[in-house]
Scaffold this motif. Structure first.
Motif, PDB file in Angstrom:
ATOM      1  N   LEU A   1       0.855  -1.162   0.000  1.00  0.00           N
ATOM      2  CA  LEU A   1       0.000   0.000   0.000  1.00  0.00           C
ATOM      3  C   LEU A   1       0.900   1.223   0.000  1.00  0.00           C
ATOM      4  O   LEU A   1       1.803   1.342   0.831  1.00  0.00           O
ATOM      5  CB  LEU A   1      -0.895  -0.016   1.247  1.00  0.00           C
ATOM      6  N   GLY A   2       0.708   2.109  -0.934  1.00  0.00           N
ATOM      7  CA  GLY A   2       1.538   3.306  -1.047  1.00  0.00           C
ATOM      8  C   GLY A   2       1.386   3.896  -2.428  1.00  0.00           C
ATOM      9  O   GLY A   2       0.850   3.268  -3.336  1.00  0.00           O
ATOM     10  N   SER A   3       1.907   5.104  -2.596  1.00  0.00           N
ATOM     11  CA  SER A   3       1.762   5.771  -3.886  1.00  0.00           C
ATOM     12  C   SER A   3       2.809   5.284  -4.877  1.00  0.00           C
ATOM     13  O   SER A   3       3.953   5.027  -4.510  1.00  0.00           O
ATOM     14  CB  SER A   3       1.867   7.283  -3.701  1.00  0.00           C
ATOM     15  N   SER A   4       2.415   5.141  -6.094  1.00  0.00           N
ATOM     16  CA  SER A   4       3.241   4.707  -7.234  1.00  0.00           C
ATOM     17  C   SER A   4       4.076   3.463  -6.941  1.00  0.00           C
ATOM     18  O   SER A   4       5.234   3.369  -7.328  1.00  0.00           O
ATOM     19  CB  SER A   4       4.132   5.862  -7.714  1.00  0.00           C
ATOM     20  N   GLY A   5       3.485   2.506  -6.219  1.00  0.00           N
ATOM     21  CA  GLY A   5       4.135   1.221  -5.989  1.00  0.00           C
ATOM     22  C   GLY A   5       5.231   1.217  -4.932  1.00  0.00           C
ATOM     23  O   GLY A   5       5.822   0.191  -4.660  1.00  0.00           O
ATOM     24  N   LYS A   6       5.512   2.381  -4.346  1.00  0.00           N
ATOM     25  CA  LYS A   6       6.541   2.435  -3.307  1.00  0.00           C
ATOM     26  C   LYS A   6       5.892   2.135  -1.956  1.00  0.00           C
ATOM     27  O   LYS A   6       4.857   2.705  -1.633  1.00  0.00           O
ATOM     28  CB  LYS A   6       7.186   3.826  -3.259  1.00  0.00           C
ATOM     29  N   PRO A   7       6.512   1.255  -1.172  1.00  0.00           N
ATOM     30  CA  PRO A   7       5.933   0.944   0.135  1.00  0.00           C
ATOM     31  C   PRO A   7       5.905   2.192   1.025  1.00  0.00           C
ATOM     32  O   PRO A   7       6.894   2.904   1.115  1.00  0.00           O
ATOM     33  CB  PRO A   7       6.868  -0.100   0.719  1.00  0.00           C
ATOM     34  N   GLN A   8       4.760   2.426   1.619  1.00  0.00           N
ATOM     35  CA  GLN A   8       4.622   3.564   2.512  1.00  0.00           C
ATOM     36  C   GLN A   8       4.286   3.028   3.898  1.00  0.00           C
ATOM     37  O   GLN A   8       3.295   2.315   4.069  1.00  0.00           O
ATOM     38  CB  GLN A   8       3.522   4.496   2.019  1.00  0.00           C
TER      39      GLN A   8
END
Length: 178
Positions: free
Chosen positions: A88-95
């Motif tokens: 879950l995170g923006s543009s595939g980066k883990p947040q």
């Protein structure tokens, strides 16, 4: 430093994803980087075949909560796990989610286990034909007119001496006619 991340998985495979990540981390020698993996669940009561049954239900279907020390190896371990679609995170980066947010999700699981929700799930709805299992109208057939989930009551129209009579019963006193 380990932080909480939310992993998106195929719905229904959350437990298998958790087990696969733990097994693969152990195989690769990364278990110190994978601290904890949880599938948030809650306990609810359902009426099944006239009986109250406590059921474990997923709190967030399709998601797994994981406390990870995010490195390239851990990222690829999780990302390449079968049935995982990503983080879950923006543009595939883990947040990462905050410790407080993770605790809220996990505590809600513990609170639900301590005091199960009284909300009942039933296998019939308004207009369905049902059979009364218990009470003075046992073995009578009728039609569901109202469902009151707050009070766990169902109003059934039962034919007595040729006249339709509304009867209020508990959810577990009624089952769907076959």
């Amino acid at each position: 430093m380990a932080r909480w991340y939310i992993i998106h998985a195929y719905s229904g495979f959350e437990g298998k994803v958790r087990d696969s990540i733990v097994a693969e981390a152990t195989r690769m020698g990364l278990e110190q980087l994978v601290e904890q993996i949880e599938v948030p669940t809650e306990t609810v009561q359902e009426a099944r075949r006239g009986k109250k049954v406590q059921v474990e239900r997923k709190f967030m279907p399709g998601y797994v909560l994981a406390k990870l020390e995010m490195t390239d190896q851990v990222y690829h371990l999780v990302k390449n796990t079968p049935k995982v679609t990503g983080f879950l995170g923006s543009s595939g980066k883990p947040q990462a989610v905050s410790e407080a947010e993770a605790a809220r999700m996990l505590n809600s699981k513990e609170e639900a286990a301590a005091a199960p929700k009284t909300k009942m799930k039933v296998d019939y709805e308004i207009g369905d034909s049902v059979k009364v299992l218990d009470g003075p109208f046992a073995s009578f057939n009728g039609t569901v007119e109202e469902l009151d989930f707050d009070k766990s009551k169902v109003k059934v129209s039962v034919s007595i001496f040729g006249r339709a009579t509304p009867v209020e019963l508990d959810f577990e006193q009624v089952e769907r006619s076959k």
